[in-house]
Design a protein around this motif. Structure first.
Motif, PDB file in Angstrom:
ATOM      1  N   ILE A  37     -25.114 -14.397  33.410  1.00  0.00           N
ATOM      2  CA  ILE A  37     -26.093 -14.680  32.345  1.00  0.00           C
ATOM      3  C   ILE A  37     -27.225 -15.551  32.885  1.00  0.00           C
ATOM      4  O   ILE A  37     -28.422 -15.282  32.637  1.00  0.00           O
ATOM      5  N   ILE A  38     -26.873 -16.600  33.636  1.00  0.00           N
ATOM      6  CA  ILE A  38     -27.896 -17.470  34.229  1.00  0.00           C
ATOM      7  C   ILE A  38     -28.796 -16.666  35.160  1.00  0.00           C
ATOM      8  O   ILE A  38     -30.024 -16.818  35.159  1.00  0.00           O
ATOM      9  N   HIS A  39     -28.192 -15.775  35.937  1.00  0.00           N
ATOM     10  CA  HIS A  39     -28.971 -14.943  36.860  1.00  0.00           C
ATOM     11  C   HIS A  39     -29.949 -14.049  36.108  1.00  0.00           C
ATOM     12  O   HIS A  39     -31.124 -13.936  36.486  1.00  0.00           O
ATOM     13  N   LEU A  40     -29.492 -13.411  35.052  1.00  0.00           N
ATOM     14  CA  LEU A  40     -30.354 -12.481  34.312  1.00  0.00           C
ATOM     15  C   LEU A  40     -31.516 -13.208  33.653  1.00  0.00           C
ATOM     16  O   LEU A  40     -32.644 -12.695  33.616  1.00  0.00           O
ATOM     17  N   ILE A  41     -31.250 -14.402  33.122  1.00  0.00           N
ATOM     18  CA  ILE A  41     -32.329 -15.189  32.510  1.00  0.00           C
ATOM     19  C   ILE A  41     -33.375 -15.564  33.560  1.00  0.00           C
ATOM     20  O   ILE A  41     -34.581 -15.407  33.353  1.00  0.00           O
ATOM     21  N   SER A  42     -32.915 -16.054  34.705  1.00  0.00           N
ATOM     22  CA  SER A  42     -33.858 -16.468  35.757  1.00  0.00           C
ATOM     23  C   SER A  42     -34.580 -15.263  36.352  1.00  0.00           C
ATOM     24  O   SER A  42     -35.773 -15.350  36.691  1.00  0.00           O
ATOM     25  N   LEU A  43     -33.881 -14.124  36.478  1.00  0.00           N
ATOM     26  CA  LEU A  43     -34.518 -12.921  37.013  1.00  0.00           C
ATOM     27  C   LEU A  43     -35.636 -12.450  36.105  1.00  0.00           C
ATOM     28  O   LEU A  43     -36.718 -12.053  36.578  1.00  0.00           O
ATOM     29  N   ASN A  44     -35.401 -12.496  34.802  1.00  0.00           N
ATOM     30  CA  ASN A  44     -36.439 -12.100  33.847  1.00  0.00           C
ATOM     31  C   ASN A  44     -37.680 -12.977  33.977  1.00  0.00           C
ATOM     32  O   ASN A  44     -38.811 -12.483  33.984  1.00  0.00           O
TER      33      ASN A  44
END
Length: 404
Positions: A37-44
């Motif tokens: 989840i943290i990765h997807l938020i930062s990737l966005n």
């Protein structure tokens, strides 16, 4: 003494998966989900990219050819040696005649907007965070009033930029070049920048899992392909930090870590080579004064009055500090107390200070605790050594550079 809770968490995050402890298999699904989840938020956010100064409508009119915006940060959770890098770049540009401004967020109770500079009567220094106070004191000592610098503490770095440009306009600094250094700003996308510098650790890339926290020691990233993109997406990969006599081994680790991601070393790769500076800490009228030890013999003589030395610190990597001090504290009885990163004085620390004669602390620790009345009273008659890290930059070909 035992590691603090913060240190234990850091060790847990940095450890390979098979070293994370007996409870880890049970926590694995939850931690893996949170990490994704943290990765997807930062990737966005990263896919939206950073703004250019021409995209910002709220900044004052200015000849932007005279302004340089450098962002220095990391995707690691603390302890990469970012502050010395910020200070070195700031000193370099001060020596070149630039107006230098450091924009940072602040820490804990000091997350409040405070703007300080060295040309007006200095106010509110005690409200700066420990890192920002260290920036101010070391730049003030370096410049000796021969340059103009600002410490801009604000959660919103875009507001710090607006303040700086208004200062240039109001004080008629238009003919001077200026640089704004965004301290720890890689995860803050609202403020524009010309150059992004990301600090990396080859040891962690070689040993730690390729996941964002809480599975790994990173603020973003999930899997090998993600980290390959991250290693490529910044203007400079700054490898921090190594000592002069460890450079060759360190370069081998850098090349090996890049090879694991099918990357070749190139002009992006810069090494931060560091050494420790020591200061005799004096308190004059309850103000901190930093006095250099002019000779190594003066520093060694400082220790002759006692066979023991106390080290109290609240930094991310205290074991690095102990390693740096190894030759200085050789053959001494060493008492250590490691607090959490940016940790406040607790009862154990106060009692230890009371019972110690000679102490070593980082400048960050001293500036963080200097507003504590008990701390000031306790150390007035003590011998205090303050230490900070100084760096210079080299390419992988051992060429000193100021490429930033």
């Amino acid at each position: 003494m035992a590691d603090s809770i913060g240190q234990k968490i850091k060790v847990f995050l940095e450890n390979p998966l098979y070293k994370k402890g007996s409870l880890f298999p049970f926590l694995f699904p939850i931690l893996l989900t949170l990490s994704l989840i943290i990765h997807l938020i930062s990737l966005n956010r990263r896919n939206k990219s950073y703004k250019k100064i021409t995209d910002i409508k709220s900044v004052p009119d200015y000849n932007f050819d005279n302004l340089k915006l450098i962002c220095i940060g990391n995707i690691l959770i603390g302890g990469t040696g970012k502050s010395p890098v910020v200070q070195k770049i700031a000193k370099t540009y001060l020596d070149k005649g630039f107006i230098v401004a450091i924009a940072a967020r602040g820490i804990g109770k000091n997350i409040k907007s405070i703007y300080c500079n060295n040309t007006d009567p200095v106010k509110n220094l005690d409200f700066l965070s420990d890192e920002n106070r260290e920036h101010f004191e070391l730049l003030n000592k370096h410049s000796e009033n021969k340059g103009i610098f600002y410490i801009l503490q604000n959660k919103k770095r875009i507001e710090s930029l607006q303040f700086l440009l208004n200062e240039i306009k109001n004080k008629n600094y238009h003919n001077l070049k200026a640089i704004l250094i965004l301290d720890d700003g890689l995860q803050h996308f609202s403020c524009p920048r010309d150059v992004n510098i990301c600090l990396w650790s080859p040891e962690l890339l070689l040993e730690s899992p390729y996941y964002a926290m809480p599975m790994g020691p990173y603020r973003e990233g999930f899997g090998k392909n993600s980290f390959q993109r991250l290693l490529n997406c910044f203007d400079f990969r700054l490898w921090s930090r190594t000592k002069e006599n460890d450079k060759e081994e360190y370069k081998s680790k850098i090349k090996l870590s890049l090879k694991r991601f099918n990357l070749e070393p190139n002009k992006k790769d810069i090494i931060a080579v560091y050494r420790t500076n020591y200061f005799n800490i004096k308190f004059i009228e309850n103000k901190i004064k930093l006095e250099n030890f002019k000779l190594e013999s003066e520093l060694n003589h400082f220790f002759t009055s006692s066979n023991s030395v106390t080290i109290i610190t609240g930094i991310a990597n205290p074991k690095n500090l102990i390693s740096d001090l190894s030759s200085l504290i050789n053959k001494k009885n060493v008492i250590t107390l490691f607090l959490n990163d940016h940790g406040e004085l607790n009862h154990s620390a106060i009692q230890l200070i009371k019972n110690s004669t000679i102490m070593i602390m980082t400048l960050k620790d001293i500036f963080r605790w200097a507003s504590h009345p008990i701390f000031i009273d306790l150390i007035k008659e003590k011998n205090i050594i303050g230490c900070s890290v100084d760096v210079h930059f080299e390419t992988l070909d051992n060429i000193k550079t100021e490429v930033f």
